[in-house]
Design a protein around this motif. Structure first.
Motif, PDB file in Angstrom:
ATOM      1  N   GLU A 125      -4.562   2.429  -4.642  1.00  0.00           N
ATOM      2  CA  GLU A 125      -4.004   3.504  -5.473  1.00  0.00           C
ATOM      3  C   GLU A 125      -4.783   3.644  -6.777  1.00  0.00           C
ATOM      4  O   GLU A 125      -5.086   4.760  -7.217  1.00  0.00           O
ATOM      5  CB  GLU A 125      -2.531   3.236  -5.760  1.00  0.00           C
ATOM      6  N   ASP A 126      -5.146   2.526  -7.382  1.00  0.00           N
ATOM      7  CA  ASP A 126      -5.927   2.562  -8.616  1.00  0.00           C
ATOM      8  C   ASP A 126      -7.283   3.211  -8.382  1.00  0.00           C
ATOM      9  O   ASP A 126      -7.731   4.038  -9.181  1.00  0.00           O
ATOM     10  CB  ASP A 126      -6.098   1.138  -9.174  1.00  0.00           C
ATOM     11  N   ARG A 127      -7.922   2.856  -7.288  1.00  0.00           N
ATOM     12  CA  ARG A 127      -9.226   3.459  -6.979  1.00  0.00           C
ATOM     13  C   ARG A 127      -9.090   4.959  -6.754  1.00  0.00           C
ATOM     14  O   ARG A 127      -9.927   5.735  -7.200  1.00  0.00           O
ATOM     15  CB  ARG A 127      -9.852   2.783  -5.765  1.00  0.00           C
ATOM     16  N   MET A 128      -8.033   5.364  -6.052  1.00  0.00           N
ATOM     17  CA  MET A 128      -7.821   6.803  -5.824  1.00  0.00           C
ATOM     18  C   MET A 128      -7.608   7.546  -7.133  1.00  0.00           C
ATOM     19  O   MET A 128      -8.112   8.652  -7.320  1.00  0.00           O
ATOM     20  CB  MET A 128      -6.590   7.028  -4.925  1.00  0.00           C
ATOM     21  N   ALA A 129      -6.843   6.935  -8.032  1.00  0.00           N
ATOM     22  CA  ALA A 129      -6.525   7.580  -9.306  1.00  0.00           C
ATOM     23  C   ALA A 129      -7.764   7.792 -10.169  1.00  0.00           C
ATOM     24  O   ALA A 129      -7.795   8.702 -10.999  1.00  0.00           O
ATOM     25  CB  ALA A 129      -5.494   6.752 -10.067  1.00  0.00           C
ATOM     26  N   HIS A 130      -8.793   6.963  -9.974  1.00  0.00           N
ATOM     27  CA  HIS A 130      -9.995   7.051 -10.814  1.00  0.00           C
ATOM     28  C   HIS A 130     -11.166   7.778 -10.177  1.00  0.00           C
ATOM     29  O   HIS A 130     -12.203   7.941 -10.800  1.00  0.00           O
ATOM     30  CB  HIS A 130     -10.419   5.643 -11.248  1.00  0.00           C
ATOM     31  N   ARG A 131     -11.021   8.230  -8.937  1.00  0.00           N
ATOM     32  CA  ARG A 131     -12.149   8.939  -8.336  1.00  0.00           C
ATOM     33  C   ARG A 131     -12.121  10.403  -8.748  1.00  0.00           C
ATOM     34  O   ARG A 131     -11.065  10.980  -9.000  1.00  0.00           O
ATOM     35  CB  ARG A 131     -12.204   8.742  -6.830  1.00  0.00           C
ATOM     36  N   LYS A 132     -13.276  10.965  -8.797  1.00  0.00           N
ATOM     37  CA  LYS A 132     -13.432  12.339  -9.273  1.00  0.00           C
ATOM     38  C   LYS A 132     -13.863  13.262  -8.137  1.00  0.00           C
ATOM     39  O   LYS A 132     -14.626  12.865  -7.273  1.00  0.00           O
ATOM     40  CB  LYS A 132     -14.506  12.398 -10.369  1.00  0.00           C
ATOM     41  N   GLY A 133     -13.347  14.479  -8.156  1.00  0.00           N
ATOM     42  CA  GLY A 133     -13.828  15.519  -7.257  1.00  0.00           C
ATOM     43  C   GLY A 133     -13.422  15.375  -5.806  1.00  0.00           C
ATOM     44  O   GLY A 133     -14.079  15.933  -4.932  1.00  0.00           O
ATOM     45  N   HIS A 134     -12.354  14.638  -5.515  1.00  0.00           N
ATOM     46  CA  HIS A 134     -11.915  14.504  -4.120  1.00  0.00           C
ATOM     47  C   HIS A 134     -10.625  15.282  -3.930  1.00  0.00           C
ATOM     48  O   HIS A 134      -9.768  15.308  -4.797  1.00  0.00           O
ATOM     49  CB  HIS A 134     -11.707  13.039  -3.746  1.00  0.00           C
ATOM     50  N   PHE A 135     -10.500  15.926  -2.754  1.00  0.00           N
ATOM     51  CA  PHE A 135      -9.344  16.796  -2.515  1.00  0.00           C
ATOM     52  C   PHE A 135      -8.069  16.041  -2.172  1.00  0.00           C
ATOM     53  O   PHE A 135      -6.987  16.604  -2.228  1.00  0.00           O
ATOM     54  CB  PHE A 135      -9.656  17.814  -1.401  1.00  0.00           C
ATOM     55  N   MET A 136      -8.141  14.758  -1.828  1.00  0.00           N
ATOM     56  CA  MET A 136      -6.962  14.001  -1.413  1.00  0.00           C
ATOM     57  C   MET A 136      -6.238  13.439  -2.639  1.00  0.00           C
ATOM     58  O   MET A 136      -6.753  12.561  -3.324  1.00  0.00           O
ATOM     59  CB  MET A 136      -7.364  12.855  -0.488  1.00  0.00           C
ATOM     60  N   PRO A 137      -5.025  13.940  -2.938  1.00  0.00           N
ATOM     61  CA  PRO A 137      -4.294  13.431  -4.093  1.00  0.00           C
ATOM     62  C   PRO A 137      -3.638  12.078  -3.796  1.00  0.00           C
ATOM     63  O   PRO A 137      -3.319  11.751  -2.654  1.00  0.00           O
ATOM     64  CB  PRO A 137      -3.231  14.503  -4.342  1.00  0.00           C
ATOM     65  N   THR A 138      -3.433  11.292  -4.859  1.00  0.00           N
ATOM     66  CA  THR A 138      -2.787   9.987  -4.748  1.00  0.00           C
ATOM     67  C   THR A 138      -1.399  10.111  -4.124  1.00  0.00           C
ATOM     68  O   THR A 138      -0.936   9.189  -3.448  1.00  0.00           O
ATOM     69  CB  THR A 138      -2.693   9.332  -6.142  1.00  0.00           C
ATOM     70  N   ALA A 139      -0.751  11.253  -4.308  1.00  0.00           N
ATOM     71  CA  ALA A 139       0.599  11.468  -3.771  1.00  0.00           C
ATOM     72  C   ALA A 139       0.650  11.322  -2.248  1.00  0.00           C
ATOM     73  O   ALA A 139       1.718  11.044  -1.694  1.00  0.00           O
ATOM     74  CB  ALA A 139       1.106  12.846  -4.180  1.00  0.00           C
ATOM     75  N   LEU A 140      -0.465  11.501  -1.557  1.00  0.00           N
ATOM     76  CA  LEU A 140      -0.469  11.400  -0.099  1.00  0.00           C
ATOM     77  C   LEU A 140      -0.713   9.974   0.408  1.00  0.00           C
ATOM     78  O   LEU A 140      -0.690   9.734   1.617  1.00  0.00           O
ATOM     79  CB  LEU A 140      -1.524  12.339   0.499  1.00  0.00           C
ATOM     80  N   LEU A 141      -0.902   9.016  -0.508  1.00  0.00           N
ATOM     81  CA  LEU A 141      -1.185   7.648  -0.077  1.00  0.00           C
ATOM     82  C   LEU A 141      -0.031   7.056   0.730  1.00  0.00           C
ATOM     83  O   LEU A 141      -0.254   6.379   1.740  1.00  0.00           O
ATOM     84  CB  LEU A 141      -1.516   6.762  -1.281  1.00  0.00           C
ATOM     85  N   ASP A 142       1.207   7.317   0.308  1.00  0.00           N
ATOM     86  CA  ASP A 142       2.356   6.791   1.058  1.00  0.00           C
ATOM     87  C   ASP A 142       2.363   7.293   2.495  1.00  0.00           C
ATOM     88  O   ASP A 142       2.632   6.522   3.423  1.00  0.00           O
ATOM     89  CB  ASP A 142       3.675   7.167   0.369  1.00  0.00           C
ATOM     90  N   SER A 143       2.038   8.575   2.693  1.00  0.00           N
ATOM     91  CA  SER A 143       2.018   9.112   4.062  1.00  0.00           C
ATOM     92  C   SER A 143       0.889   8.473   4.870  1.00  0.00           C
ATOM     93  O   SER A 143       1.023   8.265   6.072  1.00  0.00           O
ATOM     94  CB  SER A 143       1.898  10.640   4.062  1.00  0.00           C
ATOM     95  N   GLN A 144      -0.206   8.136   4.205  1.00  0.00           N
ATOM     96  CA  GLN A 144      -1.314   7.475   4.889  1.00  0.00           C
ATOM     97  C   GLN A 144      -0.892   6.080   5.378  1.00  0.00           C
ATOM     98  O   GLN A 144      -1.127   5.728   6.527  1.00  0.00           O
ATOM     99  CB  GLN A 144      -2.517   7.345   3.940  1.00  0.00           C
ATOM    100  N   PHE A 145      -0.253   5.311   4.498  1.00  0.00           N
ATOM    101  CA  PHE A 145       0.204   3.977   4.896  1.00  0.00           C
ATOM    102  C   PHE A 145       1.292   4.052   5.964  1.00  0.00           C
ATOM    103  O   PHE A 145       1.344   3.206   6.856  1.00  0.00           O
ATOM    104  CB  PHE A 145       0.689   3.172   3.686  1.00  0.00           C
ATOM    105  N   ALA A 146       2.140   5.064   5.893  1.00  0.00           N
ATOM    106  CA  ALA A 146       3.197   5.222   6.903  1.00  0.00           C
ATOM    107  C   ALA A 146       2.599   5.546   8.273  1.00  0.00           C
ATOM    108  O   ALA A 146       3.139   5.148   9.304  1.00  0.00           O
ATOM    109  CB  ALA A 146       4.173   6.312   6.477  1.00  0.00           C
TER     110      ALA A 146
END
Length: 185
Positions: A125-146
């Motif tokens: 989650e921390d890595r996702m929050a700090h990456r730039k220019g990617h279309f995948m928002p951190t909000a979708l991480l839970d659905s990915q793990f599920a």
């Protein structure tokens, strides 16, 4: 053809690179590790996100998880690429979160091997929050793990922890792939 020519030819066949799918949830570093691994293996790299139709990118950018029906054309395009690399080798990034997705890739390109990038949710989650220019928002991480179904014991592949530097992760992936039994044996 001399005996040494035959030996050289059989060694070339045995050392033919496989197609490797670098998989995992968003933020595990597929796009970072994939090219590094391809460089180590001496094969081309393909970015899985580049195979998405624009409708998928629009959905994810809006924070809407993809459904299986959205993923099939994407997986088929990656499978076509992998099939075209059979015997030549290659590395492609693709979340491949479900067994059915990996089965679809294997149906298109038998012999693909998976490198499942795994790690602590907080780190990812921390890595996702700090990456730039990617279309995948951190909000979708839970659905990915599920959605994630880790590699089964009957699936050709390895799980690699994503803690550490990209170079350390790539080294772990390379060693793990080297330790796999050769599917052609």
């Amino acid at each position: 053809m001399s005996t040494s020519d035959v030996e050289e030819d059989s060694e070339a066949v045995m050392s033919t690179p496989h197609v490797v799918v670098v998989m995992g949830v968003a933020g595990t570093g597929k796009t970072t590790i994939g090219p590094l691994l391809a460089g180590r293996l001496g094969v081309p790299y393909a970015e899985g996100d580049d195979f998405h139709p624009q409708a998928n990118i629009d959905k994810m950018s809006a924070g809407t998880p993809l459904q299986d029906a959205d993923r099939w054309p994407w997986l088929d395009a990656i499978g076509d690429w992998a099939h075209g690399r059979a015997g030549l080798g290659g590395v492609v990034s693709c979340s491949a979160l479900k067994r059915s997705y990996r089965d679809r890739l294997r149906a298109a390109a038998p012999g693909v091997t998976f490198v499942h990038l795994t790690g602590d949710r907080k780190l990812i989650e921390d890595r996702m929050a700090h990456r730039k220019g990617h279309f995948m928002p951190t909000a979708l991480l839970d659905s990915q793990f599920a959605t994630l179904q880790p590699l089964g014991p009957d699936e050709a592949g390895v799980a690699v922890d994503v803690s550490g530097t990209p170079e350390e992760i790539t080294e772990r992936a390379t060693r793990a792939l080297d330790a796999l039994p050769d599917a052609s044996e």
